[in-house]
Scaffold this active site. Structure first.
Site, PDB file in Angstrom:
ATOM      1  N   ASP A   8       0.864  -1.170   0.000  1.00  0.00           N
ATOM      2  CA  ASP A   8       0.000   0.000   0.000  1.00  0.00           C
ATOM      3  C   ASP A   8       0.904   1.224   0.000  1.00  0.00           C
ATOM      4  OD1 ASP A   8      -1.759   2.077   0.424  1.00  0.00           O
ATOM      5  OD2 ASP A   8      -2.436   1.417   2.401  1.00  0.00           O
ATOM      6  N   LYS A  71       2.958  11.343  -3.266  1.00  0.00           N
ATOM      7  CA  LYS A  71       1.926  10.719  -4.097  1.00  0.00           C
ATOM      8  C   LYS A  71       1.089  11.756  -4.850  1.00  0.00           C
ATOM      9  CE  LYS A  71      -1.585   7.076  -3.504  1.00  0.00           C
ATOM     10  NZ  LYS A  71      -2.138   6.152  -2.483  1.00  0.00           N
ATOM     11  N   GLU A 170      -7.211   0.738  -4.664  1.00  0.00           N
ATOM     12  CA  GLU A 170      -7.246   0.636  -3.207  1.00  0.00           C
ATOM     13  C   GLU A 170      -8.612   0.193  -2.662  1.00  0.00           C
ATOM     14  OE1 GLU A 170      -5.828   4.483  -2.156  1.00  0.00           O
ATOM     15  OE2 GLU A 170      -3.763   4.038  -2.753  1.00  0.00           O
ATOM     16  N   ASP A 192     -12.926   5.646   0.894  1.00  0.00           N
ATOM     17  CA  ASP A 192     -11.489   5.664   1.175  1.00  0.00           C
ATOM     18  C   ASP A 192     -10.981   7.103   1.197  1.00  0.00           C
ATOM     19  OD1 ASP A 192      -8.761   5.433   1.254  1.00  0.00           O
ATOM     20  OD2 ASP A 192      -8.583   4.036  -0.412  1.00  0.00           O
TER      21      ASP A 192
END
Length: 625
Positions: A8, A71, A170, A192
C-alpha cells in the site's frame, strides 16, 4: 517459489504485507518496529537518503529537502503544482516532469524516484522477514488515478527492483480483505479517505467474485487538506505576531502540529497546548472539536458529489454495508458524514490503515502462487478514454466504469481531400473538449492513400490491461498500414531514464548496502554511549578509577569508529564496549536488587508474583552494558 507481497503506497504512510504459511495475510513491521512507514524521504547534501520516521522528524528542520506526500505529484507536470507546495519546495519546471530540488540544491529528483525510495525500503524489510528477496508484488493505487499516475507508480516499482504483477485499486483491495475475512455477500461501498486522495467505489460481492460497479473520487483530497486548513488558522490566530510570508520550516512545523492536534481531537473534546516552531516562534493553541469540525466541514463536503455519482453510476439506491479505509476516516465528522450519505452506520471493525495492504497481499498471493483460486476480481477503469476530433471535441472510445481488461474499436475518416496522415491525440477525462481533459499521448498514422475527404477508413482501437495501462493502435483499412503504441504518458519517465537509473542502482548497490549498515550501527553506538553516560551518573561509584578509565577508552574508540565509514569497525567496537561493561552491568543489577529487598525478609518474597512496573523499567533503562 519466492513469496509475493502486497504494498500500500500511501500518501501519508506506506505498508507491506504477505500471506503467511497459514494462508492468512499479515502486515510486516517496517519502521522502528511499527507496520506504518511514513511516506517521507530526506535527501542530505552528502547524497545520503533517509526514509520513514527518521525523515519525517527532519521535516520541520529541513523542509525543502524532506519530501512528504509525494503521491500528490505522481504522474503530474509543472502546471499541476499547487500554491501551498510552492511555499515549501523548490521545483525545476524546465521539463514536462515535476522535479524537486533537494540535498541543498545539489540534486533534482522526480516523484517516481522519491516513491522508489519508499518502495525500496518496503522491499528490503520484506526480504528481511522472508529471509530471501520477495517474488512478485501488487501495488495499490487510488481508483481515480489516471493512466499517467498509474504508469508513474509502475515505473517507481520497477526502479525499486520490484516485479510488479499488477496495480490494484485501493477500494478493491479493501473489499477483497473485508469480503474474504467476513465471507460477506451483497453490494458494498468502500469510502477511502487517506492522507492525500479520496476514492469511493461500489462493489458487488458474490461467491468469491468481486465486481466493481462504479468508482469516483478526487486525487487531491484527503487528511492533508484538513491539516492545511487548520495550519492556516493557527498561523493567523495562534502566533503572538503576524507573519506575512512564513518560511518553509515554519509552514512544515505548523502543518505537523495541526496533524497532531487533529488526531488528538479524534478522541478528545478540546486541546490546549503551546507549540514550539522554528525561528523562535511559539503557537498558543486552544481548540475544541466543534471548532475543528467547522473548519474542515467544507473539505468533508467535497466527498459528497463523487459518492453520489458513484451510487448513480452503479444504479444502486442502497448498499448492504460501508467499509471505511484511510486514516482520515477516524475523524468523527467524517464518520457522521458517511452515516448521513448512506443512511447506515459504517463498518469499523477492520483497521482502516492496514486493510488495503492486506487485500494487496491476498491478490499478490493469488497471482504469484495461485493461493486464492476462489477469488475473481472485476475492476473498472476510472475515467473515460477518448480521441480528439476536429474542433477539439472528444470522442469517447472506452467509457469510465467499464470493466477491465477492456477494449474497443471505432471507425474514423479523413477531413480534407488528399489527406495522407492522421494525428491521433489520446485523452482521458469526462469533459467534452480535449483541452479540459488530460493529454496522454500523440502519434501520427502516415501513408493513407490520397482520396477525397470522407472516403478513407481508419480504425482506432483502445485496449486497457488489468493494471489500467492503455495501448492504442490505428489502422488504415485499404492499405493495412498500422501504427501501434503503448501509451507512455508525458508525465512519466522515459524508458531510457528508467534504464539508466536501474544501471546506477546496480553500480552503487554495494556502497548503498555499506551505507545502510554504517547508519544502523551508528544508531546502535549512540544508544550504548548514551546509556553508559546515564549509568555513570547513577552508579559511577561501583567502578574503580582504573575500570572507568578502561571503559572510557573503549567509548573513545567507538566514537572514533562512528566518525569513520567502516561499519565493521563500528560493530567491533560496540562488541568491545559490551564486553568491557558486562561486570559493571552485573554490579548495578545487584545493587538495585539489594536496594529493593532492603528491610524485608526473604520469606516475604516467596509467594509473590514477579515484579512489574516502574522498578523493572528503571533497571532496564538505566543498564549500561
Amino acid at each position: 517459489m519466492p513469496r509475493a507481497i502486497g504494498i500500500d503506497l500511501g500518501t501519508t504512510n506506506s505498508l507491506v504485507a504477505l500471506v503467511d504459511e497459514r494462508n492468512r495475510p499479515q502486515v510486516l513491521p517496517v519502521d522502528e518496529g511499527r507496520p506504518l512507514l511514513p511516506s517521507a524521504v530526506f535527501y542530505a547534501p552528502d547524497g545520503a537518503v533517509e526514509v520513514g520516521a527518521a525523515a519525517r522528524r527532519l521535516a520541520p528542520e529541513r523542509p525543502v529537502d524532506t519530501i512528504l506526500s509525494v503521491k500528490r505529484f505522481m504522474g503530474r507536470g509543472p502546471g499541476d503544482i499547487r500554491p501551498e507546495d510552492r511555499g515549501i519546495y523548490r521545483f525545476d519546471e524546465s521539463g514536462a516532469v515535476v522535479r524537486l530540488e533537494v540535498g541543498g540544491g545539489a540534486r533534482k529528483v522526480t516523484p517516481i524516484e522519491v516513491s522508489a525510495e519508499i518502495l525500496r525500503r518496503l522491499r528490503r524489510h520484506a526480504a528481511d522477514a522472508l529471509g530471501e528477496a520477495p517474488g512478485g508484488c501488487v501495488i495499490t493505487v487510488p481508483a481515480y488515478f489516471d493512466d499517467a499516475q498509474r504508469q508513474a507508480t509502475k515505473d517507481a516499482g520497477r526502479l525499486a527492483g520490484l516485479d510488479v504483477l499488477r496495480l490494484l485499486n485501493e477500494p478493491t483491495a479493501a473489499a477483497l480483505a473485508y469480503g474474504l475475512d467476513k465471507r460477506a455477500q451483497g453490494t458494498f461501498a468502500v469510502y477511502d479517505l487517506g492522507g492525500g486522495t479520496f476514492d469511493v467505489s461500489i462493489l458487488r460481492l458474490d461467491a468469491g467474485v468481486f465486481e466493481v460497479l462504479s468508482t469516483g473520487g478526487d486525487t487531491h483530497l484527503g487528511g492533508d487538506d484538513f491539516d492545511r486548513v487548520l495550519a492556516r488558522k493557527l498561523l493567523a490566530e495562534g502566533l503572538a505576531q503576524r507573519i506575512e510570508d512564513p518560511s518553509p520550516g515554519v509552514l512544515r512545523a505548523t502543518v505537523a502540529a495541526a496533524q497532531r492536534i487533529r488526531e488528538t481531537l479524534t478522541t478528545e473534546e478540546a486541546v490546549e497546548a503551546e507549540v514550539e516552531l522554528p525561528e523562535g516562534l511559539r503557537l498558543t493553541v486552544r481548540l475544541t472539536r466543534a471548532e475543528l469540525e467547522a473548519l474542515i466541514q467544507p473539505v468533508v463536503d467535497r466527498t459528497t458529489g463523487p459518492t453520489r455519482d458513484a451510487l448513480r453510476d452503479a444504479r444502486v439506491a442502497k448498499v448492504d454495508g460501508v467499509v471505511l479505509v484511510g486514516g482520515a476516516t477516524r475523524t468523527p465528522l467524517v464518520r457522521r458524514h458517511v452515516r448521513e450519505l448512506f443512511g447506515q452506520e459504517p463498518l469499523t471493525d477492520l483497521d482502516p490503515d492496514t486493510v488495503v495492504a492486506l487485500g494487496a497481499a491476498v491478490q499478490a498471493d493469488a497471482l504469484e502462487r495461485g493461493g486464492r483460486e476462489d477469488v475473481l476480481l472485476l475492476d473498472v477503469i476510472p475515467l473515460s478514454l477518448g480521441v480528439e476530433m476536429m474542433g477539439g471535441v472528444v470522442e469517447k472510445i472506452i467509457l469510465r466504469n467499464s470493466t477491465i481488461p477492456a477494449s474497443a474499436t471505432q471507425g474514423f475518416t479523413t477531413y480534407a481531400d488528399g489527406q495522407t496522415g492522421m494525428v491521433v491525440h489520446v485523452v482521458q477525462g469526462e469533459r467534452e473538449l480535449a483541452r479540459d481533459c488530460r493529454s496522454l499521448a500523440r502519434f501520427t498514422l502516415k501513408g493513407i492513400p490520397p482520396m477525397p475527404a470522407g472516403i478513407a477508413r481508419v480504425e482506432i482501437s483502445y485496449a486497457v490491461d488489468a493494471d489500467g495501462i492503455l495501448q492504442v493502435s490505428a489502422r488504415e483499412l485499404t492499405t493495412g498500414i498500422e501504427q501501434r503504441i503503448q501509451v507512455k504518458p508525458t508525465y512519466g519517465l522515459t524508458e531510457d531514464e528508467v534504464e539508466q537509473m536501474l544501471v546506477e542502482s546496480i553500480e552503487h548497490a554495494e556502497e548503498d548496502v555499506s551505507e545502510r549498515f554504517l547508519r544502523e550501527w551508528r544508531v546502535e553506538g549512540d544508544r550504548i554511549v548514551s546509556a553508559l553516560e546515564t549509568a555513570f551518573g547513577m552508579d559511577g561509584e561501583l567502578l574503580t578509577p582504573a575500570e572507568r578509565a578502561r571503559i572510557e577508552e573503549k567509548i573513545a574508540g567507538l566514537r572514533e569508529a562512528m566518525a569513520g565509514s567502516d561499519f565493521l569497525a563500528v560493530k567491533a567496537w560496540i562488541e568491545s564496549v559490551d564486553a568491557a561493561t558486562k561486570e559493571f552491568a552485573e554490579r548495578r543489577m545487584n545493587k538495585h536488587i539489594a536496594k529493593a529487598m532492603s528491610g524485608h525478609r526473604v520469606v516475604e518474597f516467596a509467594d509473590q508474583p514477579p515484579a512489574t512496573g516502574s522498578k523493572d523499567s528503571d533497571l532496564e533503562s538505566g543498564e549500561g552494558g
